[in-house]
Write a protein that holds these residues in place. Structure first.
Motif, PDB file in Angstrom:
ATOM      1  N   VAL A 242       4.930   7.070   8.495  1.00  0.00           N
ATOM      2  CA  VAL A 242       4.750   8.344   7.786  1.00  0.00           C
ATOM      3  C   VAL A 242       5.803   8.441   6.680  1.00  0.00           C
ATOM      4  O   VAL A 242       6.997   8.341   6.940  1.00  0.00           O
ATOM      5  N   GLY A 243       5.329   8.629   5.459  1.00  0.00           N
ATOM      6  CA  GLY A 243       6.223   8.775   4.320  1.00  0.00           C
ATOM      7  C   GLY A 243       6.570   7.468   3.645  1.00  0.00           C
ATOM      8  O   GLY A 243       7.265   7.467   2.625  1.00  0.00           O
ATOM      9  N   PHE A 244       6.084   6.375   4.185  1.00  0.00           N
ATOM     10  CA  PHE A 244       6.410   5.082   3.588  1.00  0.00           C
ATOM     11  C   PHE A 244       5.305   4.076   3.897  1.00  0.00           C
ATOM     12  O   PHE A 244       4.480   4.272   4.792  1.00  0.00           O
ATOM     13  N   GLU A 245       5.331   2.991   3.113  1.00  0.00           N
ATOM     14  CA  GLU A 245       4.390   1.889   3.303  1.00  0.00           C
ATOM     15  C   GLU A 245       5.172   0.657   3.740  1.00  0.00           C
ATOM     16  O   GLU A 245       6.349   0.507   3.409  1.00  0.00           O
ATOM     17  N   VAL A 246       4.511  -0.229   4.470  1.00  0.00           N
ATOM     18  CA  VAL A 246       5.181  -1.391   5.046  1.00  0.00           C
ATOM     19  C   VAL A 246       4.527  -2.676   4.544  1.00  0.00           C
ATOM     20  O   VAL A 246       3.302  -2.795   4.550  1.00  0.00           O
ATOM     21  N   ASN A 247       5.336  -3.611   4.118  1.00  0.00           N
ATOM     22  CA  ASN A 247       4.886  -4.969   3.827  1.00  0.00           C
ATOM     23  C   ASN A 247       5.512  -5.919   4.848  1.00  0.00           C
ATOM     24  O   ASN A 247       6.742  -5.951   5.000  1.00  0.00           O
ATOM     25  N   ILE A 248       4.674  -6.665   5.543  1.00  0.00           N
ATOM     26  CA  ILE A 248       5.147  -7.703   6.454  1.00  0.00           C
ATOM     27  C   ILE A 248       4.586  -9.025   5.950  1.00  0.00           C
ATOM     28  O   ILE A 248       3.374  -9.212   5.908  1.00  0.00           O
ATOM     29  N   THR A 249       5.482  -9.911   5.544  1.00  0.00           N
ATOM     30  CA  THR A 249       5.074 -11.183   4.949  1.00  0.00           C
ATOM     31  C   THR A 249       5.609 -12.332   5.789  1.00  0.00           C
ATOM     32  O   THR A 249       6.802 -12.368   6.115  1.00  0.00           O
ATOM     33  N   LYS A 250       4.737 -13.286   6.107  1.00  0.00           N
ATOM     34  CA  LYS A 250       5.114 -14.419   6.950  1.00  0.00           C
ATOM     35  C   LYS A 250       5.038 -15.722   6.158  1.00  0.00           C
ATOM     36  O   LYS A 250       4.116 -15.919   5.367  1.00  0.00           O
ATOM     37  N   TRP A 251       6.036 -16.586   6.395  1.00  0.00           N
ATOM     38  CA  TRP A 251       6.083 -17.908   5.756  1.00  0.00           C
ATOM     39  C   TRP A 251       6.207 -19.000   6.808  1.00  0.00           C
ATOM     40  O   TRP A 251       6.877 -18.802   7.827  1.00  0.00           O
ATOM     41  N   ILE A 252       5.601 -20.132   6.535  1.00  0.00           N
ATOM     42  CA  ILE A 252       5.875 -21.387   7.240  1.00  0.00           C
ATOM     43  C   ILE A 252       6.007 -22.446   6.157  1.00  0.00           C
ATOM     44  O   ILE A 252       5.154 -22.543   5.269  1.00  0.00           O
ATOM     45  N   ASP A 253       7.073 -23.236   6.203  1.00  0.00           N
ATOM     46  CA  ASP A 253       7.303 -24.181   5.111  1.00  0.00           C
ATOM     47  C   ASP A 253       8.134 -25.365   5.596  1.00  0.00           C
ATOM     48  O   ASP A 253       8.765 -25.312   6.664  1.00  0.00           O
TER      49      ASP A 253
END
Length: 416
Positions: free
Chosen positions: A90-101
């Motif tokens: 509530v009141g914010f947005e979330v970015n969840i980013t995953k990497w494999i390298d």
């Protein structure tokens, strides 16, 4: 070189004319376009999930390692989604980013694949922009989670693979928090292996010598290339091409701006004069390379003398380093004597046992935090929840940081 300068002058002049001809050009006022009218702390948020890794690369990596990382990252993401600050956001947005390298993909020194994974968690507040709730990710708080990536545990190297030893400053859910020369990092070591190995004074000086030897090799190659460039620049063919390029651009500029064309002509004539007066026997550029090479050789001789003056015990002693510890006349390593070692940093390498191979389990977990409005943005351990409206996303992150039950459960899942 000088040809490049000539072409750069042409480019800049042409660009200015094209801009001058564009009568419709008007500056955009970013403040007016993106004016934030008000914070929207009650706006309904959302969670964006992204797999940022290269699927083509991942398809070439060992399937058991990829399955391990995909499973652990998904389990961690699932745990986050059930946390009270995200249920719902509530009141914010979330970015969840995953990497494999492959951590060594861009390394020229190591051809062995070392597969790592990470997750970036970022939250951004909603503002009312042009009447709509918009999450501004230029304003964010969050953290990085790194799996089996020991290169994240030590900050920045002093030289090559040698680091000032991170210092333990606190605990996070019973795991140590270390201060590096870059940022604080929480290190969860499931491997039972030491994180770092000491670097002796002899090892450090040999590493410095190797560095200056490489500088000499690089300077020698650059010098040879410089000589070739000068020969190409001053050849008759080069002068002919330069004249043709000048005349073509000059005639084109005359159609739009006679003053700019005359300025170009002046620059061209000055360049011609410089080339015509060029004396290879008084080559400032070549002399500069020679001076650099001589200086680097001097550095090597000083380091060798410094090492030769040490006893065998001193050579084997762990190196302690402080910037400015030596005056540069006869000693240039900045190594501290035994009696002053508390004034500097112990030098270490990351344990090669942690770096050399892949594993089918999680051995090392690192967490790095970022808070938006705090004086020490990487140190949530020093902050308290403020309930200040403009800082509410930091408060959300501090709530997550202080939830020891959540993190202990997460660490148990990652360790399995």
């Amino acid at each position: 070189m000088k040809k490049l300068l000539l072409m750069l002058s042409i480019y800049l002049l042409t660009t200015s004319i094209l801009l001058a001809q564009n009568d419709d050009y008007t500056a955009t006022n970013d403040n007016e376009r993106n004016e934030r009218n008000e914070l929207l702390p009650q706006a309904k948020g959302k969670i964006n999930l992204t797999n940022a890794y290269d699927e083509d690369l991942v398809s070439t990596l060992p399937k058991n390692i990829i399955k391990l990382y995909e499973t652990k990252l998904q389990e961690f993401t699932n745990a986050l989604a059930t946390h009270k600050i995200l249920n719902p956001p509530v009141g914010f947005e979330v970015n969840i980013t995953k990497w494999i390298d492959d951590a060594n993909r861009y390394s020229t020194n190591n051809n062995e694949k070392r597969i790592v994974a990470s997750l970036q968690f970022t939250i951004a507040p909603y503002y009312k922009i042009d009447g709509e709730p918009i999450a501004d990710f230029n304003i964010n708080s969050g953290f990085y989670l790194f799996l089996n990536n020991p290169s994240k545990i030590a900050g920045d190297p002093i030289i090559a693979d040698i680091y000032p030893c991170p210092k333990k400053v606190d605990n996070f859910c019973s795991y140590p928090v270390y201060a590096t020369n870059r940022q604080e990092v929480t290190i969860i070591n499931f491997s039972g292996k030491p994180l770092f190995v000491p670097v002796s004074q002899e090892e450090y000086i040999h590493t410095l010598i190797a560095y200056w030897e490489q500088k000499i090799n690089d300077d020698q190659k650059d010098k040879e290339k410089y000589i070739d460039d000068v020969d190409n620049l001053t050849s008759n063919d080069a002068k002919k091409k330069q004249k043709e390029e000048f005349e073509r651009t000059y005639n084109e500029l005359l159609k739009y701006d006679k003053n700019a064309a005359e300025e170009l002509k002046k620059t061209y004539e000055e360049t011609l004069t410089t080339i015509q007066n060029f004396n290879k026997e008084d080559n400032i550029g070549e002399n500069a390379f020679e001076t650099s090479i001589a200086l680097n050789k001097s550095q090597i001789e000083k380091l060798k003398a410094e090492l030769a003056a040490m006893t065998d015990a001193e050579k084997k002693r762990q190196a302690y380093y402080a910037v400015g510890a030596t005056n540069g006349d006869t000693k240039i390593s900045d190594l501290l004597p035994e009696s002053q070692k508390e004034l500097g940093d112990a030098l270490v390498r990351i344990n090669p046992e942690l770096l050399k191979s892949n594993t089918d389990k999680i051995e090392i977990v690192c967490i790095q935090w970022h808070l938006l409005n705090r004086e020490f943005s990487d140190k949530p351990r020093l902050d308290e929840i403020s309930n200040t409206p403009d800082w509410f996303i930091d408060d959300k992150m501090l709530t997550l940081y202080r939830d020891s039950n959540f993190w202990n459960n997460v660490f148990q899942v990652l360790r399995k």
